[in-house]
Enzyme design. Sequence first.
Site, PDB file in Angstrom:
ATOM      1  N   HIS A  72      -3.050   5.406   0.337  1.00 47.14           N
ATOM      2  CA  HIS A  72      -2.043   4.844  -0.558  1.00 47.14           C
ATOM      3  C   HIS A  72      -1.743   3.413  -0.137  1.00 47.14           C
ATOM      4  CE1 HIS A  72      -0.043   8.646  -2.474  1.00 47.14           C
ATOM      5  NE2 HIS A  72      -1.363   8.701  -2.495  1.00 47.14           N
ATOM      6  N   TYR A 199      10.326   7.236  -4.513  1.00 49.18           N
ATOM      7  CA  TYR A 199      11.628   7.430  -3.879  1.00 49.18           C
ATOM      8  C   TYR A 199      12.687   7.042  -4.901  1.00 49.18           C
ATOM      9  CZ  TYR A 199       9.263   7.629   0.690  1.00 49.18           C
ATOM     10  OH  TYR A 199       8.464   7.970   1.745  1.00 49.18           O
ATOM     11  N   PRO A 291      13.461  12.484   7.366  1.00 53.68           N
ATOM     12  CA  PRO A 291      12.111  12.355   6.794  1.00 53.68           C
ATOM     13  C   PRO A 291      11.962  11.211   5.802  1.00 53.68           C
ATOM     14  CG  PRO A 291      13.281  14.195   5.788  1.00 53.68           C
ATOM     15  CD  PRO A 291      14.149  13.697   6.905  1.00 53.68           C
ATOM     16  N   LYS A 295       8.378   9.156   9.325  1.00 50.15           N
ATOM     17  CA  LYS A 295       8.090   8.708  10.682  1.00 50.15           C
ATOM     18  C   LYS A 295       7.950   9.829  11.709  1.00 50.15           C
ATOM     19  CE  LYS A 295       7.829   4.531   9.597  1.00 50.15           C
ATOM     20  NZ  LYS A 295       6.456   4.134   9.338  1.00 50.15           N
ATOM     21  N   TYR A 383       6.956   0.646   7.005  1.00 47.81           N
ATOM     22  CA  TYR A 383       6.472   1.884   6.396  1.00 47.81           C
ATOM     23  C   TYR A 383       5.049   2.203   6.834  1.00 47.81           C
ATOM     24  CZ  TYR A 383       6.252   5.583   2.863  1.00 47.81           C
ATOM     25  OH  TYR A 383       6.148   6.801   2.249  1.00 47.81           O
TER      26      TYR A 383
END
Length: 388
Positions: A72, A199, A291, A295, A383
Site C-alpha cells: 500500500h 480512517y 492500534p 504500530k 506511518y
Amino acid sequence: MKTDVVIIGGGPSGLLLSQLLNKAGIGTVVLERRTRKYVLSRIRAGVLEGGTVDLLERAGCGDRMHREGDPHEGCYLSTERGMFRVDFRDLCGRQVMVYGQTEATEDLYAAQDEMGATVIHEAMEVMPHDLDGDPYVTYEKDGETHRIDCDFVAGCDGYHGVSRSVIPKGKKEEIERVYPFGWLGILSRTRPAADELIYANHPRGFALASMRNANLSRYYIQVPSDDDPEAWSDEAFWAELKRRLPGEVAETMETGPSIEKSVAPLRSYVCTRMRHGALFLAGDAAHIVPPTGAKGLNLAMSDIHYLSEGLIAHYKDNDGAGLDAYSDRALRRVWRAIRFSWWMTSILHRYPEQDDFDQRMQEMELENLRDLDAARRAMALNYVGLPL
C-alpha cells in the site's frame, strides 16, 4: 537442557528472534504456553512497516509475503467534509505491506521447522531464575518439571506474560494511559471497501475499513470499552459502520456474515526498563500502543532487530555494547511510536468529555493533513515506519 538463549513466547517476535539467532549459529529454545494451532488462530495486526518487511526477508521468511501480500502506497482519511488520501510514496518514497500477522507467524514457523529449531508448546508455569547470576528457566509439561540452563532470557510473552513480572517493582517504572473507548472489530469474507485503508472521523465515532487480502476484510467501529461484542448483531454492525464511512464507500461495500467479532480496549503502556540482568523484554511484554497507528507488531519486530544485533555481537565479537544499549535504543523508538499512535487516536476518535474547543482543534488537525504537504509528510514518515 542447555542453550544460549531461552525465548519465552512463541508469537511472531519470539519466532523471529529464534530465526535470526539460529541463522547466526546461536542456540535457542522457544517456550510457548499455547498450542501451535492456537497461536496460528489469533487474529492480529495486518500492516507491516518497511523495516518489518526487511527483517522478515533477512530471516528468510519473505517469499510468500511478497507473493501474497498487498503493498500500500497510501491511506485515506475521512471527515464530514469529505475523504482525502495521504500518498506515502509521493511524500516519503516508501510504502507499507498489508500481510496478516497470522500469515507472518505461519511463515516463521515453517522456517523454524526447516532449520530444526526447538519450539516447545504447552509449556506451563514458565519461570526465569537467577537472572543476576547463572540464569535458567523452568517449566512444566506432561506433568513433569523441566529446567533449561542458558546465558540469556528473552521475554516475548506479551502483556500478561511472566517475564515482566519477575522484574522487582523498585527496578521498573510503568507508565500508562487508558482510553475511554474500544474498537469493536469483525472479520468477514468480503471484498474490501476500498483499495487502501480508510480512517474515518465521524460525529458518531471513529471507524476503520481495513483488509487482510482481496477476499478478507477487517472493519472496526469505536464503542465503549465495556461493550459486549455478542450484543452486536452483524446487521447492527454493518449499519453503524456504513453511517460512519463516506457515503460513496458505504453504498458499494460488500457485507456478509462475520467470522470473528471482538472488542479491543485501547491503551498506551510502557515499561521504562526493558532489561533486568540476563532478561530482555520485547514487544507487548514491554509496551502497548493503541492500534490506530498500526504500530504494535512493528514495534515488537524493531525490538527484535535491536536485541538480535546485540546478542549476535555478544556471541560473535565478544562485544556487549549492543546488549547494554538495548533498552535505551528500543525505548527511543517505542516512545516515538507511542506519540504517533496517541496523536492518531486523538484526531480520529470522539471523547466523552470533548467540548466545542476540542472538536475545533481536532477538525483543524485533519484540515492541516488535507491542505498541508508538511503535515501529510510527517504523518507518512511515521506511518511507514521511522528508520531502525
